[in-house]
Design a protein around this motif. Structure first.
Motif, PDB file in Angstrom:
ATOM      1  N   THR A  23       0.677  -1.302   0.036  1.00 52.25           N
ATOM      2  CA  THR A  23       0.181  -0.013  -0.109  1.00 52.25           C
ATOM      3  C   THR A  23       0.967   1.333   0.022  1.00 52.25           C
ATOM      4  O   THR A  23       1.642   1.502   0.896  1.00 52.25           O
ATOM      5  N   ILE A  38       3.764   0.140   2.806  1.00 54.86           N
ATOM      6  CA  ILE A  38       3.545  -0.988   3.843  1.00 54.86           C
ATOM      7  C   ILE A  38       3.291  -2.393   2.940  1.00 54.86           C
ATOM      8  O   ILE A  38       2.388  -2.214   2.099  1.00 54.86           O
ATOM      9  N   THR A  45      -0.192  -3.866  11.312  1.00 60.89           N
ATOM     10  CA  THR A  45      -1.250  -3.583  11.378  1.00 60.89           C
ATOM     11  C   THR A  45      -2.374  -4.656  12.128  1.00 60.89           C
ATOM     12  O   THR A  45      -3.468  -4.329  12.115  1.00 60.89           O
ATOM     13  N   SER A  79      -4.987  -4.341   2.051  1.00 62.70           N
ATOM     14  CA  SER A  79      -4.622  -2.871   1.912  1.00 62.70           C
ATOM     15  C   SER A  79      -5.543  -2.052   2.530  1.00 62.70           C
ATOM     16  O   SER A  79      -5.168  -1.050   3.189  1.00 62.70           O
ATOM     17  N   LYS A  82      -4.366  -1.744   6.050  1.00 64.25           N
ATOM     18  CA  LYS A  82      -2.825  -0.871   6.021  1.00 64.25           C
ATOM     19  C   LYS A  82      -3.311   0.806   5.766  1.00 64.25           C
ATOM     20  O   LYS A  82      -2.729   1.582   6.365  1.00 64.25           O
ATOM     21  N   TRP A  85      -4.300   1.846   9.191  1.00 65.35           N
ATOM     22  CA  TRP A  85      -3.272   2.037  10.012  1.00 65.35           C
ATOM     23  C   TRP A  85      -2.609   3.365   9.602  1.00 65.35           C
ATOM     24  O   TRP A  85      -2.318   4.221  10.604  1.00 65.35           O
TER      25      TRP A  85
END
Length: 457
Positions: A23, A38, A45, A79, A82, A85
């Motif tokens: 991501t 990430i 995450t 994703s 992520k 996060w």
């Protein structure tokens, strides 16, 4: 000379294939990344998953809550988690999202954006295979889903346009490839499915790299797994073409286990030793290794699992452990194939394989032995790149038969099982015992006590 011995004008079109789930998020005004990417295997995450589970109605904490919409369980893997996060932990990302200045993409989107001009008119697109790995796309409509975005607390303004896997995406804006069209985009495992020519319902492939990924073509029908597999888009070869779906089983640690043997405990000096060392012993001497360094993916989806090495004795040598590591990959594939059989009711008779580990002849024999079917090695090792190229050509030559000469059986090396089903099943039972010992390690009473002490402080 040009590229790979070709002149740029010899290139008809470009296909992109990429690492999925990883991501990126960047500023639409500057084109600059707002945070480091990430990657798919990053487990930071996990806490975000825990927080999201708390928001599920009736305190259900059901990781499959979103499966009917997106085909995927809640996991650090995807994703959408992520992105949440990043929003919660990187102030610049949250500010850009709030201001409508953030752009999200998996690696394919980032590449196409920059190749086609970036801030100077670069496209913001992805394809259905990559979008199906975000937890943000509706698996039936193949469009971003408002309910999924609401669940993750993400704005629709960050999202790229979803396209088919084979169409005109954009044109290279600068450099030696300027003017060449991008006409295909597929996530790497789906590209390998195409490259292996698993284009009919009931065909399956396995790609062995850092991890291992099995895809089973379910045709135009969506199959919602009841046995721990992912429902994903296999490919859509044109805007007006029907999407083909797949069941996927993901193994997080395959070839990466040998990096651990080399780098962390010094059991091998280089990966070139693996086949030689494993061949020095006739069996693993009842040693079983579960390399659950970051938890277990399909079909267990247990983020609290950790690696275990079972069955050690005074006679165990490094060669036995190396062989057990090869077998660990094979057993994980057996786990997934069993789930595919339960979901689809059609047993596989052969498995197409590709990727770095398939150069190891002993490994292929072990794989065939431990799953009990023929294993067919592709002659072209880079089936991922091949699949992207095939899809790119299909866009500019619709008459191209993608099931042509490469599908001849004599173009693949077939490996047959050498052990009987009794031995196979006995060894698999031992593997399942090792799996049981690896599960929920992080939620042991000791770990829980430490957490409570910390919380109480």
């Amino acid at each position: 000379m040009g590229i790979f011995g070709c002149a740029p004008n010899d290139i008809l079109a470009i296909g992109i294939t990429n690492q999925r789930e990883s991501t990126l998020i960047w500023d639409r005004n500057t084109g600059e990344a707002l945070a480091n990417a990430i990657i798919w295997l990053d487990n930071r995450t996990t806490s975000t998953v825990e927080d999201l589970l708390e928001t599920i109605p009736n305190n259900a904490r059901n990781i499959n809550y979103l499966r009917p919409l997106c085909g995927l369980p809640l996991s650090p893997y995807f994703s959408g988690v992520k992105l949440r996060w990043l929003k919660d932990n990187v102030a610049t990302v949250k500010r850009a999202m709030d201001a409508g200045d953030a752009m999200f993409g998996t690696i394919d989107t980032w590449l196409m954006y920059n190749l086609t001009g970036g801030v100077n008119g670069g496209i913001h697109k992805t394809d259905v295979t990559n979008a199906s790995r975000t937890m943000l796309m509706n698996i039936e409509t193949l469009q971003w889903d408002a309910n999924l975005l609401k669940f993750f607390g993400l704005p629709s303004s960050i999202l790229p346009e979803i396209c088919s896997s084979a169409e005109h995406f954009g044109t290279i804006a600068a450099g030696v490839l300027k003017g060449i069209n991008i006409t295909a985009d597929l996530g790497d495992q789906q590209a390998a499915l195409v490259g292996q020519q698993c284009l009919s319902k009931g065909q399956a492939k396995a790609t062995y790299g850092t991890g291992c990924f099995l895809l089973y073509n379910t045709g135009p029908s969506i199959v919602h797994s009841q046995h721990g597999l992912l429902t994903t888009v296999g490919y859509q070869l044109g805007r007006k073409a029907p999407p083909y779906y797949a069941l996927e089983g993901s193994v997080s640690i395959a070839g990466a286990a040998f990096n651990w043997l080399r780098d962390n405990i010094g059991l091998i000096q280089n990966t070139g030793q693996i086949e030689t060392m494993a061949s020095m012993v006739d069996n693993s001497l009842d040693v079983y290794f579960v390399p659950a360094f970051n938890g277990l993916y399909a079909p267990y989806w247990n983020q609290d699992a950790r690696g275990v090495l079972c069955g050690l004795s005074e006679e165990t040598t490094s060669e036995h452990i190396v062989r057990a590591t090869l077998e660990a990959v094979c057993f994980q594939v057996r786990d997934i194939l069993d789930s595919m059989h339960k979901d689809c009711k059609i047993p596989l008779t052969k498995l197409m394989v590709d990727g770095g580990m398939t150069v190891n002849n002993l490994f292929l024999q072990l794989q065939s032995d431990l799953v009990g079917i023929h294993v067919l090695r592709a002659k072209i090792a880079e089936t991922t790149a091949l699949g992207a190229a095939m899809a790119a050509y299909k866009t500019i030559a619709p008459q191209y038969n993608m099931e042509g000469p490469l599908s001849k059986s004599d173009e693949r090396e077939s490996v047959k099982p050498k052990i009987n089903s009794t031995e196979r099943n006995l060894r698999y039972q031992k593997w399942k015992m090792a799996i049981e010992r690896s599960l929920n390690w992080e939620t042991s009473s000791l770990a829980q006590g430490e957490r409570e002490s910390f919380d109480g402080a």
